[in-house]
Motif scaffolding. Sequence first.
Motif, mmCIF file in Angstrom:
data_model
loop_
_atom_site.group_PDB
_atom_site.id
_atom_site.type_symbol
_atom_site.label_atom_id
_atom_site.label_comp_id
_atom_site.label_asym_id
_atom_site.label_seq_id
_atom_site.Cartn_x
_atom_site.Cartn_y
_atom_site.Cartn_z
ATOM 1 N N UNK B 27 -0.511 -1.264 2.329
ATOM 2 C CA UNK B 27 -0.761 0.055 1.473
ATOM 3 C C UNK B 27 -2.481 0.658 2.165
ATOM 4 N N UNK B 28 -2.297 2.013 2.055
ATOM 5 C CA UNK B 28 -3.375 2.749 2.604
ATOM 6 C C UNK B 28 -4.532 1.945 2.403
ATOM 7 N N UNK B 29 -5.385 2.040 3.383
ATOM 8 C CA UNK B 29 -6.877 1.638 3.132
ATOM 9 C C UNK B 29 -6.923 0.048 3.072
ATOM 10 N N UNK B 30 -6.064 -0.623 3.070
ATOM 11 C CA UNK B 30 -5.941 -2.074 3.041
ATOM 12 C C UNK B 30 -5.487 -2.663 4.550
ATOM 13 N N UNK B 31 -5.706 -3.821 4.678
ATOM 14 C CA UNK B 31 -5.546 -4.683 5.802
ATOM 15 C C UNK B 31 -4.606 -5.747 5.473
ATOM 16 N N UNK B 32 -3.673 -6.023 6.698
ATOM 17 C CA UNK B 32 -2.736 -7.198 6.473
ATOM 18 C C UNK B 32 -2.796 -7.979 7.973
#
Lengths: 208, 308
Positions: B27-32
């Motif tokens: 998702x936008x603005x998150x990190x994986x």
Amino acid sequence: MEWLRANPGLFLGAVGDHLLLSLTGLAIGIALALPLGIALAHRPRLAEASIMLAGALRTIPSLAVLAALLPLLGVGFTPSVIALALLALPPVLVNTVIGIRTADRAALEAARGLGMTGLQRALRVELPLAAPLIFSGLRVAAVQVVSAAALATFIGGGGLGDLVTQGLALLDTGRMLVGAIAIALLALATEAALGMLERHLATRVRGA
Amino acid sequence: MIEIDGLSKRWPGADRASVDGISLTVPEGTSCALIGPSGSGKTTLLRMVNRLVEPSAGTIRIGGEDARAMDATRLRRRIGYVIQDVGLFPHWDVAANIATVPSLLGWDHARIKARVEEVLTLVGLDPGRFAARRPHELSGGERQRVGVARALAGDPPVLLMDEPFGAVDPVQRGRLQEEVLRLLQQLRKTVLLVTHDVAEAVRLGDAVALLRDGRLVQHAAAAEILARPADAFAAEFLGADRMLLRLALFPLSALPRHAAPAPGPALPDGATLRDALARMLETGTTSAGLPGSGSVTLADLLAFAGRG
Ligand SMILES: Nc1ncnc2c1ncn2[C@@H]1O[C@H](COP(=O)(O)OP(=O)(O)OP(=O)(O)O)[C@@H](O)[C@H]1O
Ligand SMILES: [Mg+2]
């Protein structure tokens, strides 16, 4: 030496022709070798094939190249230049291919990953990284061309070789020697000057 | 936002796919964080996102746009990329390296210069000292910072990082993680990050995706995957100390606060539940002092960890 003092114009003319022949041949050779090398470097199979082919080509004596072109292109300046360009091509081509293929892989990957086009990669990253090797190929090519240009006289290309052949024909040892010594000195000077430039370039690019 | 759907890559001549039907949304603005054994396809997956590798099947959408329909070079300029081996251009100085994407984007000279100084400062390098240096004049850790700065320079909405701190010692690594974590929180980028290190994955990734032989074994929030590994392989890969790693994800405020003081010095600001447990082990007591006043107890901590 007496011959030289008596015929400075003739001598300088021959030197000028020789340089013109060499530089034109070299320039055309490089102009072909660089783009070809860049294109081949990214195709592993073709790259290996071209390196082998170029290696085989280099074993053909310069005189044989000139002779082989004679029936195709006739005599004079242009066929001589073409022959010299053919001689200059292999060392520059091979070193361009090897220079790019052995360049820092991570840097090449970065160039692609950051969004450079093929041309931008070639000009900004691949050629600069391969420059030290390309330049040493260029040095080999230049020395070879300057020496081989002496043979242009056999197909009417002019240059310092003319002094040697004329000297032989007229039994004029002075003229012949001046030509021979000038050819040797020119080759040595080319080697020395480009060798120095090459070392300078290597430290600049690698920054070591 | 990065949406990966049914993505596969089978290299010519390989007997199985290196990436095998992976679907994954960041998702936008998150990190994986992508983790998995060597050869499990992490780098291949990452390189398909910026089209350094063409997929055999599946789609990738970036910010809603089909990546394969976009011009590859334009796409890459919008995606920051930190590669596994840093890959700074050895013939350019630090400033020129960082300026790569801005100059490809055609920014003017003054704007590029200002941006170079900005991102250098962002990754903790003094522009005055480092801008004019050549890569070979940097330490491994400094080089990796420059690699991160170069990826950030064009202000891309999406960031791909392939083992960004591979080549540095544990102390440097911890510091770099700290700084990148701060950066990610500050810049709100959408990030796909590859790492070998589970601790790094849960620290930097909001979510963690575990790969094995090109398949997605599990994809969950960091605290979730640590608490509930999907299978025996996941449990083993995440490690026997995964519950300890998990404690490090929560602030002290996750536990009820008791008024009673605890023995020993108070925990520092920003301490985690793991720090609290370490303090209790150190002092041999069942409570640890909070910054200011009050305490947290071992019983509450165990109850919290058990709830998962
Ligand atoms: N260019 C390529 N050509 C052929 N096979 C490749 C290529 N790149 C990767 N592979 C293969 O794909 C598989 C996955 O490789 P990949 O680099 O994605 O693994 P990884 O998870 O990043 O490993 P590591 O943790 O060691 O970096 C490996 O079996 C590898 O040999
Ligand atoms: Mg990898």
